[in-house]
Scaffold this motif. Structure first.
Motif, PDB file in Angstrom:
ATOM      1  N   ALA A 133       0.619  -1.094  -0.009  1.00  0.00           N
ATOM      2  CA  ALA A 133      -0.081   0.093   0.145  1.00  0.00           C
ATOM      3  C   ALA A 133       0.860   1.194  -0.113  1.00  0.00           C
ATOM      4  O   ALA A 133       0.502   2.284  -0.663  1.00  0.00           O
ATOM      5  CB  ALA A 133      -1.051  -0.041   1.178  1.00  0.00           C
ATOM      6  N   SER A 134       1.846   1.272   0.699  1.00  0.00           N
ATOM      7  CA  SER A 134       2.765   2.305   0.708  1.00  0.00           C
ATOM      8  C   SER A 134       3.336   2.567  -0.564  1.00  0.00           C
ATOM      9  O   SER A 134       3.693   4.008  -1.077  1.00  0.00           O
ATOM     10  CB  SER A 134       3.802   2.336   2.033  1.00  0.00           C
ATOM     11  OG  SER A 134       4.494   1.185   1.693  1.00  0.00           O
ATOM     12  N   ILE A 135       3.863   1.605  -1.166  1.00  0.00           N
ATOM     13  CA  ILE A 135       4.292   1.773  -2.447  1.00  0.00           C
ATOM     14  C   ILE A 135       3.431   2.223  -3.723  1.00  0.00           C
ATOM     15  O   ILE A 135       3.719   3.369  -4.423  1.00  0.00           O
ATOM     16  CB  ILE A 135       4.886   0.218  -3.057  1.00  0.00           C
ATOM     17  CG1 ILE A 135       6.337   0.005  -2.304  1.00  0.00           C
ATOM     18  CG2 ILE A 135       5.326   0.489  -4.504  1.00  0.00           C
ATOM     19  CD1 ILE A 135       6.780  -1.434  -2.256  1.00  0.00           C
ATOM     20  N   LEU A 136       2.392   1.794  -3.452  1.00  0.00           N
ATOM     21  CA  LEU A 136       1.248   2.223  -4.246  1.00  0.00           C
ATOM     22  C   LEU A 136       0.768   3.647  -4.146  1.00  0.00           C
ATOM     23  O   LEU A 136       0.646   4.562  -5.167  1.00  0.00           O
ATOM     24  CB  LEU A 136      -0.160   1.511  -4.279  1.00  0.00           C
ATOM     25  CG  LEU A 136      -1.271   1.765  -5.017  1.00  0.00           C
ATOM     26  CD1 LEU A 136      -1.026   1.315  -6.497  1.00  0.00           C
ATOM     27  CD2 LEU A 136      -2.434   0.860  -4.718  1.00  0.00           C
ATOM     28  N   TYR A 137       0.530   3.886  -2.871  1.00  0.00           N
ATOM     29  CA  TYR A 137       0.378   5.435  -2.506  1.00  0.00           C
ATOM     30  C   TYR A 137       1.496   6.382  -2.882  1.00  0.00           C
ATOM     31  O   TYR A 137       1.169   7.415  -3.491  1.00  0.00           O
ATOM     32  CB  TYR A 137       0.045   5.628  -1.023  1.00  0.00           C
ATOM     33  CG  TYR A 137      -1.045   4.761  -0.378  1.00  0.00           C
ATOM     34  CD1 TYR A 137      -2.161   4.300  -1.511  1.00  0.00           C
ATOM     35  CD2 TYR A 137      -1.118   4.368   0.831  1.00  0.00           C
ATOM     36  CE1 TYR A 137      -3.285   3.698  -1.011  1.00  0.00           C
ATOM     37  CE2 TYR A 137      -2.201   3.526   1.187  1.00  0.00           C
ATOM     38  CZ  TYR A 137      -3.327   3.205   0.261  1.00  0.00           C
ATOM     39  OH  TYR A 137      -4.316   2.452   0.804  1.00  0.00           O
ATOM     40  N   GLY A 138       2.844   5.772  -2.634  1.00  0.00           N
ATOM     41  CA  GLY A 138       3.873   6.687  -3.053  1.00  0.00           C
ATOM     42  C   GLY A 138       4.043   6.906  -4.446  1.00  0.00           C
ATOM     43  O   GLY A 138       4.148   7.994  -5.179  1.00  0.00           O
ATOM     44  N   LEU A 139       3.585   6.017  -5.303  1.00  0.00           N
ATOM     45  CA  LEU A 139       3.551   6.093  -6.851  1.00  0.00           C
ATOM     46  C   LEU A 139       2.523   6.930  -7.472  1.00  0.00           C
ATOM     47  O   LEU A 139       2.686   7.830  -8.120  1.00  0.00           O
ATOM     48  CB  LEU A 139       3.143   4.813  -7.687  1.00  0.00           C
ATOM     49  CG  LEU A 139       4.635   3.739  -7.582  1.00  0.00           C
ATOM     50  CD1 LEU A 139       4.317   2.359  -8.006  1.00  0.00           C
ATOM     51  CD2 LEU A 139       5.722   4.354  -8.412  1.00  0.00           C
ATOM     52  N   ILE A 140       1.255   6.994  -6.643  1.00  0.00           N
ATOM     53  CA  ILE A 140       0.130   7.694  -7.188  1.00  0.00           C
ATOM     54  C   ILE A 140       0.478   9.286  -6.768  1.00  0.00           C
ATOM     55  O   ILE A 140       0.406  10.179  -7.603  1.00  0.00           O
ATOM     56  CB  ILE A 140      -1.246   7.277  -6.173  1.00  0.00           C
ATOM     57  CG1 ILE A 140      -1.799   6.033  -6.593  1.00  0.00           C
ATOM     58  CG2 ILE A 140      -2.350   8.573  -6.414  1.00  0.00           C
ATOM     59  CD1 ILE A 140      -2.870   5.390  -5.863  1.00  0.00           C
ATOM     60  N   ILE A 141       1.121   9.395  -5.613  1.00  0.00           N
ATOM     61  CA  ILE A 141       1.433  10.860  -5.281  1.00  0.00           C
ATOM     62  C   ILE A 141       2.815  11.507  -6.303  1.00  0.00           C
ATOM     63  O   ILE A 141       2.744  12.576  -6.710  1.00  0.00           O
ATOM     64  CB  ILE A 141       1.941  10.938  -3.683  1.00  0.00           C
ATOM     65  CG1 ILE A 141       0.949  10.569  -2.721  1.00  0.00           C
ATOM     66  CG2 ILE A 141       2.922  12.235  -3.504  1.00  0.00           C
ATOM     67  CD1 ILE A 141       1.242  10.662  -1.267  1.00  0.00           C
TER      68      ILE A 141
END
Length: 147
Positions: A133-141
């Motif tokens: 989730a942190s990787i996915l959220y980081g990529l979105i940001i």
């Protein structure tokens, strides 16, 4: 012998212990609050002996994790959890307990296969979800330049 659903329900209700919500909530509140108060006392102690607040908070986390792991290994934390219930699930101590408890259970199978292999049985899915989730959220940001 055939038992109807109503008869089975009566037998199950008679055999099941009653739940004492008030007592459970009280012990969860006292023990959970006690863990949090211990963390605050440690932070105050670390600041008093010269650490910056940011560093003291990091040392509080380290101390609570170490204490929780030690108490789990000594089988004290599990006995406390029997009486305190959800009060011992204060995130940092409960997570440390969820890693150490399976490792101690499978210690007899050896250090690599037993302890090492079973250490993340309970905590593994939480770690995988959190990291993914942190990787996915980081990529979105990063992609939308939201930060």
């Amino acid at each position: 012998m055939t038992i109807s659903k109503n008869e089975y329900k009566k037998m199950a209700d008679k055999a099941s212990p009653g739940t004492t919500y008030g007592k459970n909530m009280f012990f969860a509140f006292v023990v959970g609050g006690g863990i949090c108060a211990l963390g605050q006392a440690l932070a105050n102690l670390y600041v008093r002996y010269g650490l910056e607040l940011k560093d003291a908070r990091a040392w509080v986390s380290i101390s609570l994790i170490a204490l929780s792991a030690l108490l789990t290994a000594l089988k004290i934390y599990d006995n406390l959890a029997k009486h305190a219930g959800a009060g011992t699930l204060v995130p940092i101590t409960g997570f440390a307990n969820s890693i150490v408890a399976p490792a101690m259970e499978f210690k007899s199978e050896g250090y690599v296969i037993g302890m090492g292999g079973k250490m993340f049985v309970i905590a593994g899915p939480v770690l995988v979800y959190g990291i993914a989730a942190s990787i996915l959220y980081g990529l979105i940001i990063w992609f939308f330049h939201l930060y």
